[in-house]
Motif scaffolding. Structure first.
Motif, PDB file in Angstrom:
ATOM      1  N   GLN A   1     -17.459  -0.253 -17.868  1.00  0.00           N
ATOM      2  CA  GLN A   1     -16.458   1.113 -17.760  1.00  0.00           C
ATOM      3  C   GLN A   1     -15.389   0.494 -18.277  1.00  0.00           C
ATOM      4  N   LYS A   2     -14.625  -0.549 -18.025  1.00  0.00           N
ATOM      5  CA  LYS A   2     -13.383  -1.103 -18.510  1.00  0.00           C
ATOM      6  C   LYS A   2     -13.608  -1.248 -19.922  1.00  0.00           C
ATOM      7  N   GLU A   3     -14.686  -1.362 -20.416  1.00  0.00           N
ATOM      8  CA  GLU A   3     -14.818  -1.574 -21.908  1.00  0.00           C
ATOM      9  C   GLU A   3     -14.856   0.027 -22.716  1.00  0.00           C
ATOM     10  N   ILE A   4     -15.349   0.900 -21.943  1.00  0.00           N
ATOM     11  CA  ILE A   4     -15.317   2.172 -22.237  1.00  0.00           C
ATOM     12  C   ILE A   4     -14.077   2.818 -22.241  1.00  0.00           C
ATOM     13  N   ILE A   5     -13.136   2.491 -21.288  1.00  0.00           N
ATOM     14  CA  ILE A   5     -11.833   3.119 -21.137  1.00  0.00           C
ATOM     15  C   ILE A   5     -11.062   2.309 -22.296  1.00  0.00           C
ATOM     16  N   THR A   6     -11.103   1.091 -22.323  1.00  0.00           N
ATOM     17  CA  THR A   6     -10.378   0.543 -23.528  1.00  0.00           C
ATOM     18  C   THR A   6     -10.475   1.019 -24.934  1.00  0.00           C
ATOM     19  N   LEU A   7     -11.996   1.121 -25.297  1.00  0.00           N
ATOM     20  CA  LEU A   7     -12.173   1.720 -26.448  1.00  0.00           C
ATOM     21  C   LEU A   7     -11.824   3.053 -26.719  1.00  0.00           C
ATOM     22  N   GLY A   8     -11.811   3.767 -25.722  1.00  0.00           N
ATOM     23  CA  GLY A   8     -11.174   5.174 -25.560  1.00  0.00           C
ATOM     24  C   GLY A   8      -9.800   5.325 -25.838  1.00  0.00           C
TER      25      GLY A   8
END
Length: 72
Positions: A12-19
């Motif tokens: 989830q933290k990687e998805i947030i950052t990528l977004g």
């Protein structure tokens, strides 16, 4: 982003950052730290996780003041 998540099994933290990075196209490590409420740029490694490893995000320079991150 859905494809990246499906293919690489992002956290989830990687998805947030990528977004955040994808929305801006490119962003400085300082600005990304502000958006994630991270006080030290070294702590961004936790948020970037596998994004750099799989070249989903490109870091221009080291993750210090003034480096830029961009969506690949």
């Amino acid at each position: 982003m859905a494809r990246a998540d499906e293919e690489y099994g992002l956290k989830q933290k990687e998805i947030i950052t990528l977004g955040i990075i994808a929305q801006s196209g490119h962003i400085s490590s300082l600005e990304l730290g502000k958006k994630l409420n991270v006080k030290r740029t070294e702590a961004l490694q936790y948020w970037l996780g596998k994004l750099l490893k799989y070249d989903l995000v490109i870091a221009e320079g080291f993750l210090k003041n003034g480096s830029k991150l961009s969506w690949n």
